[in-house]
Design a protein around this motif. Structure first.
Motif, PDB file in Angstrom:
ATOM      1  N   ARG A 253       0.966  -0.979  -0.614  1.00  0.00           N
ATOM      2  CA  ARG A 253       0.401  -0.184   0.039  1.00  0.00           C
ATOM      3  C   ARG A 253       0.657   1.071   0.043  1.00  0.00           C
ATOM      4  N   LEU A 254       0.068   2.340  -1.351  1.00  0.00           N
ATOM      5  CA  LEU A 254       1.400   2.927  -0.739  1.00  0.00           C
ATOM      6  C   LEU A 254       0.047   4.106  -0.594  1.00  0.00           C
ATOM      7  N   VAL A 255       0.534   5.808   0.228  1.00  0.00           N
ATOM      8  CA  VAL A 255      -0.080   6.763  -0.009  1.00  0.00           C
ATOM      9  C   VAL A 255      -0.165   7.426  -0.129  1.00  0.00           C
ATOM     10  N   ARG A 256      -1.167   8.491  -0.843  1.00  0.00           N
ATOM     11  CA  ARG A 256      -0.639  10.083  -0.835  1.00  0.00           C
ATOM     12  C   ARG A 256      -1.117  10.485   0.405  1.00  0.00           C
TER      13      ARG A 256
ATOM     14  N   GLY B 278      -4.714   6.795  -0.574  1.00  0.00           N
ATOM     15  CA  GLY B 278      -4.415   5.191  -0.522  1.00  0.00           C
ATOM     16  C   GLY B 278      -4.562   4.090  -1.949  1.00  0.00           C
ATOM     17  N   PHE B 279      -2.560   4.013  -2.225  1.00  0.00           N
ATOM     18  CA  PHE B 279      -3.125   2.580  -3.826  1.00  0.00           C
ATOM     19  C   PHE B 279      -2.307   1.860  -3.984  1.00  0.00           C
TER      20      PHE B 279
ATOM     21  N   LEU C 185       3.351   0.859   4.264  1.00  0.00           N
ATOM     22  CA  LEU C 185       3.022  -0.864   4.177  1.00  0.00           C
ATOM     23  C   LEU C 185       2.480  -1.431   5.014  1.00  0.00           C
ATOM     24  N   GLY C 186       2.240  -0.812   6.283  1.00  0.00           N
ATOM     25  CA  GLY C 186       1.892  -1.469   7.650  1.00  0.00           C
ATOM     26  C   GLY C 186       0.340  -0.854   7.719  1.00  0.00           C
ATOM     27  N   GLY C 187       0.456   0.156   7.611  1.00  0.00           N
ATOM     28  CA  GLY C 187      -0.766   0.942   8.506  1.00  0.00           C
ATOM     29  C   GLY C 187      -2.121   1.118   7.525  1.00  0.00           C
TER      30      GLY C 187
ATOM     31  N   PRO D 157      12.087   7.895  -0.997  1.00  0.00           N
ATOM     32  CA  PRO D 157      11.846   6.590   0.067  1.00  0.00           C
ATOM     33  C   PRO D 157      11.064   5.351  -0.619  1.00  0.00           C
ATOM     34  N   ALA D 158      10.333   6.215  -1.004  1.00  0.00           N
ATOM     35  CA  ALA D 158       9.590   5.119  -2.001  1.00  0.00           C
ATOM     36  C   ALA D 158       9.723   5.010  -2.965  1.00  0.00           C
TER      37      ALA D 158
END
Ligand SMILES: [Zn+2]
Length: 110
Positions: free
Chosen positions: A27-30, A49-50, A41-43, A79-80
């Motif tokens: 999971r990635l999130v803006r 999110g996508f 990744l975890g939360g 980092p992403a």
């Protein structure tokens, strides 16, 4: 394995647009009001999110395809992006190592 039939919710990968169990996706999130996409990744960080498959194909796509990222009107944080590259490389290595070392292994399940 295990008799429990716990349902994993399905999410769509942004690269291949296939539905997959959430557990197989990253999971990635803006975050709201941010212009960069970060890893989540975890939360359950709030924001848009996508999801992306943990597959070489899809990770490469997200890594390279600027148009894809444009869909989120955001770019990836360093980092992403680093994670994407590292994860892709790790998967690539895993795949190379999986090439059969012995012919003695039998297929147990069809
Ligand atoms: Zn995918």
């Amino acid at each position: 394995m295990g008799a429990r039939s716990q349902r994993v919710p399905e999410r769509m990968c942004v690269a291949c647009r296939r539905l997959r169990p959430r557990t197989e996706l990253a999971r990635l999130v803006r975050p709201t009001q941010a212009t960069e996409i970060d890893l989540n990744l975890g939360g359950q960080a709030s924001g848009k999110g996508f999801y992306i498959c943990r597959s070489v194909e899809c990770l490469t796509k997200l890594e390279k395809d600027k148009r894809l990222r444009k869909n989120f009107s955001a770019k990836l944080t360093a980092p992403a992006l680093q994670w994407l590259t590292a994860e892709r490389q790790r998967l690539e290595e895993e795949e190379t190592q999986r090439t059969p070392a012995s012919c003695s292994e039998e297929v147990k399940d069809l």
